[in-house]
Design a protein around this motif. Structure first.
Motif, PDB file in Angstrom:
ATOM      1  N   ASN A   5       0.056 -14.916  -9.618  1.00 14.81           N
ATOM      2  CA  ASN A   5       0.953 -15.302 -10.713  1.00 14.81           C
ATOM      3  C   ASN A   5       0.173 -15.615 -11.988  1.00 14.81           C
ATOM      4  N   LEU A   6      -0.976 -16.241 -11.846  1.00 14.13           N
ATOM      5  CA  LEU A   6      -1.801 -16.542 -13.008  1.00 14.13           C
ATOM      6  C   LEU A   6      -2.253 -15.254 -13.692  1.00 14.13           C
ATOM      7  N   ASP A   7      -2.694 -14.274 -12.899  1.00 11.93           N
ATOM      8  CA  ASP A   7      -3.102 -12.990 -13.477  1.00 11.93           C
ATOM      9  C   ASP A   7      -1.946 -12.349 -14.233  1.00 11.93           C
ATOM     10  N   ARG A   8      -0.757 -12.403 -13.661  1.00  9.45           N
ATOM     11  CA  ARG A   8       0.427 -11.828 -14.331  1.00  9.45           C
ATOM     12  C   ARG A   8       0.683 -12.518 -15.664  1.00  9.45           C
ATOM     13  N   GLU A   9       0.600 -13.850 -15.667  1.00  6.47           N
ATOM     14  CA  GLU A   9       0.849 -14.604 -16.891  1.00  6.47           C
ATOM     15  C   GLU A   9      -0.226 -14.317 -17.951  1.00  6.47           C
ATOM     16  N   ILE A  10      -1.472 -14.208 -17.528  1.00  8.48           N
ATOM     17  CA  ILE A  10      -2.552 -13.886 -18.466  1.00  8.48           C
ATOM     18  C   ILE A  10      -2.312 -12.511 -19.074  1.00  8.48           C
ATOM     19  N   GLU A  19      -4.846 -10.231 -29.565  1.00 10.32           N
ATOM     20  CA  GLU A  19      -5.981 -10.948 -30.146  1.00 10.32           C
ATOM     21  C   GLU A  19      -6.129 -12.375 -29.623  1.00 10.32           C
ATOM     22  N   ILE A  20      -5.311 -12.780 -28.663  1.00  8.40           N
ATOM     23  CA  ILE A  20      -5.324 -14.149 -28.152  1.00  8.40           C
ATOM     24  C   ILE A  20      -6.678 -14.485 -27.519  1.00  8.40           C
ATOM     25  N   SER A  21      -7.158 -15.683 -27.772  1.00 10.85           N
ATOM     26  CA  SER A  21      -8.453 -16.114 -27.230  1.00 10.85           C
ATOM     27  C   SER A  21      -8.289 -16.700 -25.834  1.00 10.85           C
ATOM     28  N   GLU A  22      -9.411 -16.785 -25.110  1.00  3.80           N
ATOM     29  CA  GLU A  22      -9.396 -17.392 -23.776  1.00  3.80           C
ATOM     30  C   GLU A  22      -8.954 -18.848 -23.861  1.00  3.80           C
ATOM     31  N   LYS A  23      -9.390 -19.516 -24.925  1.00  5.01           N
ATOM     32  CA  LYS A  23      -9.031 -20.917 -25.124  1.00  5.01           C
ATOM     33  C   LYS A  23      -7.520 -21.063 -25.313  1.00  5.01           C
ATOM     34  N   ASP A  24      -6.919 -20.166 -26.094  1.00  3.38           N
ATOM     35  CA  ASP A  24      -5.476 -20.220 -26.311  1.00  3.38           C
ATOM     36  C   ASP A  24      -4.699 -19.873 -25.046  1.00  3.38           C
ATOM     37  N   ILE A  25      -5.217 -18.933 -24.268  1.00  2.00           N
ATOM     38  CA  ILE A  25      -4.574 -18.598 -22.987  1.00  2.00           C
ATOM     39  C   ILE A  25      -4.590 -19.825 -22.086  1.00  2.00           C
ATOM     40  N   ALA A  26      -5.743 -20.478 -21.995  1.00  2.00           N
ATOM     41  CA  ALA A  26      -5.878 -21.661 -21.143  1.00  2.00           C
ATOM     42  C   ALA A  26      -4.918 -22.759 -21.583  1.00  2.00           C
ATOM     43  N   ARG A  27      -4.837 -22.993 -22.874  1.00  4.39           N
ATOM     44  CA  ARG A  27      -3.950 -24.030 -23.397  1.00  4.39           C
ATOM     45  C   ARG A  27      -2.481 -23.679 -23.098  1.00  4.39           C
ATOM     46  N   LYS A  37     -11.520 -17.398 -17.752  1.00  2.57           N
ATOM     47  CA  LYS A  37     -12.671 -16.486 -17.801  1.00  2.57           C
ATOM     48  C   LYS A  37     -12.887 -15.794 -16.454  1.00  2.57           C
ATOM     49  N   VAL A  38     -12.790 -16.557 -15.373  1.00  5.14           N
ATOM     50  CA  VAL A  38     -12.963 -15.998 -14.028  1.00  5.14           C
ATOM     51  C   VAL A  38     -11.887 -14.951 -13.744  1.00  5.14           C
ATOM     52  N   ARG A  39     -10.629 -15.280 -14.051  1.00  6.65           N
ATOM     53  CA  ARG A  39      -9.528 -14.344 -13.783  1.00  6.65           C
ATOM     54  C   ARG A  39      -9.656 -13.091 -14.642  1.00  6.65           C
ATOM     55  N   LEU A  40     -10.085 -13.225 -15.897  1.00  9.58           N
ATOM     56  CA  LEU A  40     -10.281 -12.053 -16.754  1.00  9.58           C
ATOM     57  C   LEU A  40     -11.410 -11.172 -16.228  1.00  9.58           C
ATOM     58  N   ALA A  41     -12.465 -11.787 -15.726  1.00 10.23           N
ATOM     59  CA  ALA A  41     -13.556 -11.002 -15.134  1.00 10.23           C
ATOM     60  C   ALA A  41     -13.039 -10.233 -13.927  1.00 10.23           C
ATOM     61  N   HIS A  42     -12.197 -10.884 -13.139  1.00 11.18           N
ATOM     62  CA  HIS A  42     -11.589 -10.230 -11.974  1.00 11.18           C
ATOM     63  C   HIS A  42     -10.746  -9.033 -12.415  1.00 11.18           C
ATOM     64  N   LEU A  43     -10.009  -9.194 -13.485  1.00 10.50           N
ATOM     65  CA  LEU A  43      -9.147  -8.120 -13.982  1.00 10.50           C
ATOM     66  C   LEU A  43      -9.945  -6.962 -14.574  1.00 10.50           C
ATOM     67  N   HIS A  44     -11.160  -7.224 -15.033  1.00 13.45           N
ATOM     68  CA  HIS A  44     -11.992  -6.183 -15.632  1.00 13.45           C
ATOM     69  C   HIS A  44     -12.850  -5.432 -14.624  1.00 13.45           C
ATOM     70  N   ASP A  45     -12.789  -5.814 -13.371  1.00 12.42           N
ATOM     71  CA  ASP A  45     -13.610  -5.187 -12.339  1.00 12.42           C
ATOM     72  C   ASP A  45     -13.168  -3.741 -12.144  1.00 12.42           C
ATOM     73  N   ILE A  46     -14.096  -2.788 -12.332  1.00 14.06           N
ATOM     74  CA  ILE A  46     -13.736  -1.364 -12.247  1.00 14.06           C
ATOM     75  C   ILE A  46     -14.119  -0.747 -10.901  1.00 14.06           C
ATOM     76  N   ARG A  47     -14.655  -1.564  -9.996  1.00 14.01           N
ATOM     77  CA  ARG A  47     -14.985  -1.037  -8.681  1.00 14.01           C
ATOM     78  C   ARG A  47     -13.716  -0.675  -7.928  1.00 14.01           C
TER      79      ARG A  47
END
Length: 170
Positions: A5-10, A19-27, A37-47
């Motif tokens: 659910n967090l990934d969906r919301e992000i 253009e939203i920042s990680e800080k604004d997403i967290a807030r 940051k951890v969830r975004l890294a997970h979403l960027h994984d191309i493996r």
């Protein structure tokens, strides 16, 4: 809020405001910036992503480690959501599905995955602790792309995973 659910919301926030920042997403989501940051890294994984849906016995841990060593992104299914929800949320390239997934018939789950237009594209390799011909036949009739019975040779297993993933790209 669970990771799915967090990934969906992000993703929703990023789609609405690229253009939203990680800080604004967290807030906005009332979570830590580090978690974003951890969830975004997970979403960027191309493996290639492999989802293990099983009862969590020790063999699955060994499978996960062996596949991670081959540079696959391996995740385990959560037992608190349905198989269809998990596949839709995780979007794996391959599902390793135990014939005895928790208290559910793995063959039936395979049929449901292959019949659902939202996830029929995913490759499914069924695994079983029973080495019976009728199980392999039942797996293929339920829509599985491959079937393997335990105990299996790790080299052959990794080769089969690679073959199913290559075949799915055609």
């Amino acid at each position: 809020m669970n990771h799915i659910n967090l990934d969906r919301e992000i993703l929703k926030l990023i789609e609405e405001q690229p253009e939203i920042s990680e800080k604004d997403i967290a807030r906005t989501l009332s979570v830590s910036e580090e978690l974003v940051k951890v969830r975004l890294a997970h979403l960027h994984d191309i493996r290639k992503k492999i989802l293990i849906m099983g009862n969590g016995h020790n063999g699955h841990h060994a499978i996960k480690k062996a596949l991670e060593a081959e540079n696959y992104n391996v995740v385990n299914a959560s037992d608190n959501s349905s198989a269809l929800e998990t596949v839709n949320a995780e979007r794996p390239d391959l599902v390793l599905l135990d014939t005895a997934f928790l208290n559910t018939d793995g063959f039936e789950i395979c049929k449901q995955l292959k019949a659902n237009p939202r996830c029929c594209w995913v490759s499914v390799m069924m695994m079983s602790e029973r080495n019976k011909t009728e199980d392999s036949v039942k797996a293929f009739k339920s829509g599985a792309d491959d079937y393997v019975a335990e105990p299996f040779n790790p080299l052959e297993f990794k080769a089969r995973v690679g073959m199913v993933l290559r075949r799915s790209q055609i």
